[in-house]
Design a protein around this motif. Structure first.
Motif, PDB file in Angstrom:
ATOM      1  N   PRO A  89      59.984  73.045 -23.208  1.00 40.97           N
ATOM      2  CA  PRO A  89      59.354  73.168 -21.881  1.00 40.97           C
ATOM      3  C   PRO A  89      58.718  74.529 -21.635  1.00 40.97           C
ATOM      4  N   ILE A  90      59.387  75.607 -22.110  1.00 41.73           N
ATOM      5  CA  ILE A  90      58.823  76.945 -21.906  1.00 41.73           C
ATOM      6  C   ILE A  90      57.506  77.093 -22.658  1.00 41.73           C
ATOM      7  N   VAL A  91      57.460  76.604 -23.888  1.00 47.93           N
ATOM      8  CA  VAL A  91      56.233  76.684 -24.673  1.00 47.93           C
ATOM      9  C   VAL A  91      55.127  75.866 -24.020  1.00 47.93           C
ATOM     10  N   GLY A  92      55.473  74.681 -23.508  1.00 50.22           N
ATOM     11  CA  GLY A  92      54.469  73.859 -22.843  1.00 50.22           C
ATOM     12  C   GLY A  92      53.887  74.531 -21.611  1.00 50.22           C
ATOM     13  N   ILE A  93      54.766  75.105 -20.784  1.00 53.31           N
ATOM     14  CA  ILE A  93      54.285  75.777 -19.574  1.00 53.31           C
ATOM     15  C   ILE A  93      53.478  77.018 -19.933  1.00 53.31           C
ATOM     16  N   PHE A  94      53.949  77.798 -20.917  1.00 54.89           N
ATOM     17  CA  PHE A  94      53.246  79.013 -21.316  1.00 54.89           C
ATOM     18  C   PHE A  94      51.869  78.675 -21.895  1.00 54.89           C
ATOM     19  N   THR A  95      51.785  77.607 -22.678  1.00 55.68           N
ATOM     20  CA  THR A  95      50.493  77.185 -23.232  1.00 55.68           C
ATOM     21  C   THR A  95      49.528  76.798 -22.131  1.00 55.68           C
ATOM     22  N   GLN A  96      50.039  76.084 -21.116  1.00 60.18           N
ATOM     23  CA  GLN A  96      49.180  75.684 -20.007  1.00 60.18           C
ATOM     24  C   GLN A  96      48.707  76.896 -19.218  1.00 60.18           C
ATOM     25  N   VAL A  97      49.612  77.879 -19.053  1.00 67.46           N
ATOM     26  CA  VAL A  97      49.227  79.103 -18.334  1.00 67.46           C
ATOM     27  C   VAL A  97      48.129  79.840 -19.089  1.00 67.46           C
ATOM     28  N   LEU A  98      48.260  79.950 -20.416  1.00 69.38           N
ATOM     29  CA  LEU A  98      47.218  80.601 -21.209  1.00 69.38           C
ATOM     30  C   LEU A  98      45.899  79.839 -21.106  1.00 69.38           C
ATOM     31  N   HIS A  99      45.994  78.519 -21.073  1.00 65.99           N
ATOM     32  CA  HIS A  99      44.779  77.716 -20.960  1.00 65.99           C
ATOM     33  C   HIS A  99      44.081  77.958 -19.627  1.00 65.99           C
ATOM     34  N   GLU A 100      44.876  78.173 -18.575  1.00 67.67           N
ATOM     35  CA  GLU A 100      44.298  78.370 -17.252  1.00 67.67           C
ATOM     36  C   GLU A 100      43.882  79.818 -17.002  1.00 67.67           C
ATOM     37  N   THR A 101      44.267  80.737 -17.895  1.00 63.41           N
ATOM     38  CA  THR A 101      43.924  82.140 -17.681  1.00 63.41           C
ATOM     39  C   THR A 101      42.412  82.345 -17.643  1.00 63.41           C
ATOM     40  N   ILE A 237      59.685  64.226  -7.180  1.00 61.84           N
ATOM     41  CA  ILE A 237      58.645  65.033  -6.549  1.00 61.84           C
ATOM     42  C   ILE A 237      57.390  65.061  -7.418  1.00 61.84           C
ATOM     43  N   GLY A 238      57.556  65.002  -8.751  1.00 59.23           N
ATOM     44  CA  GLY A 238      56.400  64.923  -9.644  1.00 59.23           C
ATOM     45  C   GLY A 238      55.583  63.669  -9.412  1.00 59.23           C
ATOM     46  N   ILE A 239      56.249  62.558  -9.083  1.00 58.60           N
ATOM     47  CA  ILE A 239      55.517  61.328  -8.750  1.00 58.60           C
ATOM     48  C   ILE A 239      54.655  61.551  -7.508  1.00 58.60           C
ATOM     49  N   ALA A 240      55.203  62.305  -6.541  1.00 60.73           N
ATOM     50  CA  ALA A 240      54.402  62.634  -5.351  1.00 60.73           C
ATOM     51  C   ALA A 240      53.216  63.514  -5.720  1.00 60.73           C
ATOM     52  N   TYR A 241      53.415  64.430  -6.686  1.00 62.38           N
ATOM     53  CA  TYR A 241      52.282  65.247  -7.149  1.00 62.38           C
ATOM     54  C   TYR A 241      51.177  64.370  -7.713  1.00 62.38           C
ATOM     55  N   VAL A 242      51.567  63.403  -8.542  1.00 62.30           N
ATOM     56  CA  VAL A 242      50.576  62.509  -9.152  1.00 62.30           C
ATOM     57  C   VAL A 242      49.853  61.703  -8.081  1.00 62.30           C
ATOM     58  N   ALA A 243      50.618  61.158  -7.124  1.00 62.51           N
ATOM     59  CA  ALA A 243      50.016  60.349  -6.077  1.00 62.51           C
ATOM     60  C   ALA A 243      49.065  61.173  -5.202  1.00 62.51           C
ATOM     61  N   ALA A 244      49.373  62.464  -5.023  1.00 62.07           N
ATOM     62  CA  ALA A 244      48.523  63.322  -4.199  1.00 62.07           C
ATOM     63  C   ALA A 244      47.310  63.845  -4.957  1.00 62.07           C
ATOM     64  N   GLY A 245      47.231  63.577  -6.274  1.00 59.20           N
ATOM     65  CA  GLY A 245      46.095  64.046  -7.061  1.00 59.20           C
ATOM     66  C   GLY A 245      46.156  65.511  -7.421  1.00 59.20           C
ATOM     67  N   LEU A 246      47.353  66.064  -7.497  1.00 56.64           N
ATOM     68  CA  LEU A 246      47.499  67.485  -7.823  1.00 56.64           C
ATOM     69  C   LEU A 246      47.215  67.699  -9.305  1.00 56.64           C
ATOM     70  N   PRO A 247      46.409  68.687  -9.672  1.00 55.90           N
ATOM     71  CA  PRO A 247      46.146  68.947 -11.093  1.00 55.90           C
ATOM     72  C   PRO A 247      47.424  69.379 -11.820  1.00 55.90           C
ATOM     73  N   HIS A 248      47.514  68.993 -13.094  1.00 56.69           N
ATOM     74  CA  HIS A 248      48.661  69.363 -13.938  1.00 56.69           C
ATOM     75  C   HIS A 248      49.980  68.947 -13.283  1.00 56.69           C
TER      76      HIS A 248
END
Length: 355
Positions: A89-101, A237-248
């Motif tokens: 999980p840490i690697v996944g989040i860190f990779t996404q953060v680098l992608h968004e930098t 809560i992640g399901i609510a994120y998906v339903a609300a159209g939140l990115p990532h």
């Protein structure tokens, strides 16, 4: 004759002084040893907590007359699973953060040249005109040369980056020592468990063995209540994120799950997500995320989590809550699991005193 009783008393006093001196010497040596390894005590405690949690699985996989190779293979497999459970999980989040930098840097350059555009809904809010006027005067103008941008361009960010790098390196080192300690504990686990059980029974009797068993159950129940319920909160809560159209939404759901493992930290995660939706004009999505997160956290923190931990440790709700919060304040993150174990000790001692 009086000489013989006197000699007996002198001999008894000498043996008593020797026992006291030996006890003091042992205490001093243990204190010095703990002081020497003080920097690695958190890693050792984390390894022991994880070992207690997966101990039932280790007992199922192990056999009384297993070979050293089989014991090492089982310990290595379980240690690897634990390491991947934390690292992936840490690697996944860190990779996404680098992608968004890259996008973040583009956004900073844009607001430096053009300012931050006023949201369309701002004037419809209570006191919206005053807020919009302040926005136009302070944020809608190009921010090049502003104090905030100078701070970003200055050395403070670089200093913070270096500090973060030092903390990251230290965390990796301690995590490696924790995995090494966990492997050794699991490798020698069954034999060491039997020896520890004999030592506890010899020193403290049957009550000491019962107390140690209850403390282990308290640690195991606390981990179940924090980790399992945290992942459940993150999923809902992640399901609510998906339903609300939140990115990532998946990554944000994972971050929310990690935050939910800490008492009362989940609202920070879904509150920021709702704020992002609100700023981007998605009022319905922001309200849905806030409502869903509030209901999920309320039910989890007040009913599900105390029920899971309390049923395992047989602790009242208040003692569970005080143990988690007080342990975290005193010992840091690992105190989340130590606190309820100490509350279990107090409960057992109290019940024994009332017999």
């Amino acid at each position: 004759m009086p000489i013989f009783p006197l000699a007996t008393n002198d001999s008894a006093d000498g043996k008593r002084r020797q026992r006291i001196a030996t006890l003091l010497l042992y205490t001093l040596l243990v204190a010095v040893a703990l002081w020497v390894i003080r920097s690695f005590i958190p890693s050792i405690v984390w390894a022991l907590v994880i070992a207690i949690v997966i101990w039932p699985l280790l007992q199922r996989l192990s056999s009384p007359k297993q070979s050293p190779v089989r014991a090492s293979a089982i310990a290595f497999t379980l240690t690897t699973v634990v390491g991947l459970f934390v690292v992936l999980p840490i690697v996944g989040i860190f990779t996404q953060v680098l992608h968004e930098t890259h996008h973040l840097m583009q956004w900073l350059t844009d607001i430096e040249q053009n300012g931050i555009a006023e949201p369309g809904f701002l004037r419809q809010m209570p006191f919206g005109k005053q807020i919009a006027d302040w926005w136009q005067a302070n944020l809608a103008l190009p921010l090049q040369g502003s104090p905030a941008m100078q701070e970003l361009r200055g050395g403070h960010v670089a200093t913070a980056g270096r500090q973060f790098g030092k903390l990251a390196v230290r965390g990796v080192v301690h995590f490696g020592f924790m995995l090494l300690t966990l492997f050794v504990v699991l490798r020698t686990g069954p034999r060491a468990s039997e020896q520890i059980g004999k030592a506890v029974r010899r020193v403290f009797g049957a009550d000491g063995t019962h107390l140690a068993t209850r403390m282990a159950a308290a640690v195991r129940g606390t981990v179940t209540g924090l980790v399992v319920v945290g992942f459940g909160e993150g999923l809902l809560i992640g399901i609510a994120y998906v339903a609300a159209g939140l990115p990532h939404a998946a990554e944000l759901g994972l971050v929310t799950a990690v935050a939910a493992m800490l008492p009362f930290c989940a609202p920070i995660a879904f509150g920021l997500a709702a704020l992002w939706l609100f700023v981007h004009g998605q009022m319905a999505g922001a309200v849905a995320v806030l409502a869903t997160g509030s209901v999920v956290v309320f039910l989890a923190e007040h009913f599900v989590r105390p029920g899971l931990i309390g049923s395992t440790t047989r602790l009242p709700f208040l003692l569970v809550l005080f143990g988690i919060l007080g342990g975290a304040e005193t010992f840091g993150l690992v105190g989340l699991f130590i606190g309820p174990a100490l509350m279990t000790v107090l409960t057992v001692l109290w019940r024994e005193a009332l017999r």
